[in-house]
Scaffold this active site. Structure first.
Site, PDB file in Angstrom:
ATOM      1  N   HIS A 121      26.877  10.381   3.302  1.00  0.00           N
ATOM      2  CA  HIS A 121      27.538  10.438   2.005  1.00  0.00           C
ATOM      3  C   HIS A 121      27.701  11.909   1.624  1.00  0.00           C
ATOM      4  O   HIS A 121      26.913  12.757   2.020  1.00  0.00           O
ATOM      5  CB  HIS A 121      26.664   9.697   0.982  1.00  0.00           C
ATOM      6  CG  HIS A 121      27.285   9.481  -0.354  1.00  0.00           C
ATOM      7  ND1 HIS A 121      27.347  10.472  -1.316  1.00  0.00           N
ATOM      8  CD2 HIS A 121      27.849   8.385  -0.924  1.00  0.00           C
ATOM      9  CE1 HIS A 121      27.914   9.992  -2.402  1.00  0.00           C
ATOM     10  NE2 HIS A 121      28.241   8.730  -2.197  1.00  0.00           N
ATOM     11  N   ASP A 198      18.028   9.972   2.899  1.00  0.00           N
ATOM     12  CA  ASP A 198      18.821   9.387   1.822  1.00  0.00           C
ATOM     13  C   ASP A 198      18.624   7.876   1.892  1.00  0.00           C
ATOM     14  O   ASP A 198      19.154   7.212   2.781  1.00  0.00           O
ATOM     15  CB  ASP A 198      20.287   9.765   2.000  1.00  0.00           C
ATOM     16  CG  ASP A 198      21.207   9.107   0.969  1.00  0.00           C
ATOM     17  OD1 ASP A 198      20.709   8.311   0.141  1.00  0.00           O
ATOM     18  OD2 ASP A 198      22.419   9.371   1.006  1.00  0.00           O
ATOM     19  N   GLN A 201      20.987   3.386   0.108  1.00  0.00           N
ATOM     20  CA  GLN A 201      21.486   2.086   0.562  1.00  0.00           C
ATOM     21  C   GLN A 201      20.413   1.252   1.253  1.00  0.00           C
ATOM     22  O   GLN A 201      20.705   0.138   1.698  1.00  0.00           O
ATOM     23  CB  GLN A 201      22.668   2.285   1.513  1.00  0.00           C
ATOM     24  CG  GLN A 201      23.865   2.978   0.889  1.00  0.00           C
ATOM     25  CD  GLN A 201      24.565   2.122  -0.156  1.00  0.00           C
ATOM     26  OE1 GLN A 201      24.342   0.912  -0.245  1.00  0.00           O
ATOM     27  NE2 GLN A 201      25.404   2.744  -0.957  1.00  0.00           N
ATOM     28  N   LYS A 224      21.658   1.238  -7.866  1.00  0.00           N
ATOM     29  CA  LYS A 224      22.037   0.399  -6.726  1.00  0.00           C
ATOM     30  C   LYS A 224      21.003  -0.694  -6.459  1.00  0.00           C
ATOM     31  O   LYS A 224      21.194  -1.517  -5.558  1.00  0.00           O
ATOM     32  CB  LYS A 224      22.215   1.266  -5.472  1.00  0.00           C
ATOM     33  CG  LYS A 224      23.352   2.276  -5.561  1.00  0.00           C
ATOM     34  CD  LYS A 224      23.490   3.056  -4.274  1.00  0.00           C
ATOM     35  CE  LYS A 224      24.430   4.240  -4.406  1.00  0.00           C
ATOM     36  NZ  LYS A 224      25.834   3.871  -4.634  1.00  0.00           N
ATOM     37  N   CYS A 361      33.201   8.419  -0.466  1.00  0.00           N
ATOM     38  CA  CYS A 361      32.420   9.669  -0.445  1.00  0.00           C
ATOM     39  C   CYS A 361      31.904   9.962   0.963  1.00  0.00           C
ATOM     40  O   CYS A 361      30.754  10.365   1.150  1.00  0.00           O
ATOM     41  CB  CYS A 361      31.257   9.605  -1.428  1.00  0.00           C
ATOM     42  SG  CYS A 361      31.766   9.538  -3.153  1.00  0.00           S
TER      43      CYS A 361
END
Length: 407
Positions: A121, A198, A201, A224, A361
């Protein structure tokens, strides 16, 4: 997991869009919020709205308990050793920027390397680009396999003694690829590099244990994972956070202020300058309670079934290209013949189906895929096979519409 019962806990799903029942397939962008989270935030504002840490009055104590209680819930949720390792931020983007600015500028210099992947991202690319420019370091990319996965052989070949930071997303927001973070971290540590993850997700959809992964830093967002917007988390190993300087200065994060010098509070508060995101943290704590009550294993299993069902249903639809590996998280990114993804999303919206369209993104990944943009359907705990059927039916209608227009 009773999906119909789950759906009843999300008020926003009980509506029609453009004359059709809402089918929300954009949870990778932001998830919907259950009543438990909405009510927790409302309760804070209605019953004990106050600033934290500073006051000794009853409302201040209640707010502090709620805020710090949420930090403990996060600690348990990702299996950190201590709440001192849990820093509240505005989101995953802020968390990664904090690491790049504070840790990066003190530990990276000319000739050093920062290793990331083309699937990242933008929030896990641009901070490292800027760090490389400021320090004179080199930004190096791990190659991707044809299906959008990472080979550990390439990891071994790319990370070297010059590498100071390795930063990789645990789950791709485009391909659904689940990256082998634990194995990558082991290679990074062999070369004395730190591992940044990261987790935006992954944390909402699967069990995460930062100690088992041996991540040095781990970032994720609340919005999220059924929580409010504007709240996120940076996990960092205590020994690293202790050596880092704050990047925001002001109230809350100080210990002593003199006319010409100041000292900082201990972890984690030295990184939380100003009035913190109190309602957001409380809402995030409620979201964690909600997800744990359902069970992350149940959520992951449900999403796997849905995405596999969707791929199976689309296999009979001509002209649809699906991107990403066979084994994936609940993300399905696709293109439809020569129809632009924005046009696909517009027609789907007319049928009440919400999907994402664009570069997500992830422009370097779009270039790697040799496309300008894609459409994306992303699944979560409140989606059903009926949602998939409605999505496929609407996609077929989209193809027929543009076939009639341009045929």
């Amino acid at each position: 997991m009773n999906v119909q019962e789950v759906r009843r806990q999300f008020p926003i799903l009980d509506q029609e869009v453009n004359g059709h029942p809402l089918v929300y397939l954009d949870s990778a962008a932001t998830s919907q919020k259950p009543r438990q989270v909405i009510e927790a935030v409302e309760d804070y504002y209605k019953r004990y709205n106050s600033n934290v840490h500073r006051g000794v009055h009853t409302l201040g104590s209640l707010a502090t308990d709620g805020y710090e209680g949420a930090r403990e819930k996060v600690r348990q949720f990702i299996h950190a050793k201590s709440t001192a390792e849990i820093v509240f931020t505005r989101g995953a983007t802020t968390a990664i920027n904090l690491v790049a600015t504070s840790y990066g500028r003190d530990n990276v210099g000319p000739g050093d390397e920062i290793v990331i992947t083309p699937m990242e991202h933008h929030s896990n690319i641009i901070p490292w680009q800027q760090l490389a420019k400021v320090t004179g370091a080199t930004l190096t990319y791990l190659p991707l396999q044809e299906d959008g996965t990472i080979s550990l052989k390439d990891v071994e070949a790319t990370i070297s003694d010059k590498t100071k930071i390795v930063s990789v997303m645990q789950v791709s927001n485009v391909l659904g690829t689940i990256n082998p973070i634990k194995e990558i971290a082991a290679v990074a540590h062999k070369h004395d590099a730190v591992m940044v993850v990261d987790g935006a997700q992954s944390v909402p959809h699967m069990k995460v244990d930062v100690q088992d992964l041996d991540a040095d830093f781990f970032a994720f967002s609340g919005h999220k994972m059924c929580g409010p917007t504007g709240i996120g988390v940076l996990y960092g190993k205590k020994k690293l956070l202790n050596k880092m300087e704050p990047v925001e200065f002001g109230g809350e994060m100080i210990d002593f202020v003199g006319l010409h010098d100041s000292t900082w509070k201990e972890l984690p508060w030295k990184f939380e300058g100003g009035t913190p995101i109190i309602a957001g943290a409380i809402g995030l704590g409620a979201a964690i309670d909600y997800l744990e009550d359902i069970g992350l294993e149940n959520i992951a299993s449900h999403e796997t079934k849905l995405v596999n069902y969707a791929i199976q249903q689309l296999s009979d639809v001509e002209g649809v290209t699906i991107y990403g590996p066979k084994e994936r998280a609940g993300i399905l990114t696709f293109n439809c013949d020569d129809v632009h993804p924005h046009d696909v999303a517009t027609v789907l919206d007319a049928e009440g189906v919400a999907v994402r369209a664009g570069h997500h993104c992830a422009q370097p990944l779009m270039k790697w895929l040799d496309v300008n943009a894609t459409a994306r359907a992303s699944f979560y705990l409140y989606n059903t096979e009926d949602d998939v059927d409605a999505f496929v039916k609407a996609l077929i209608k989209t193809k027929e519409y543009f076939g009639d227009v341009f045929g």
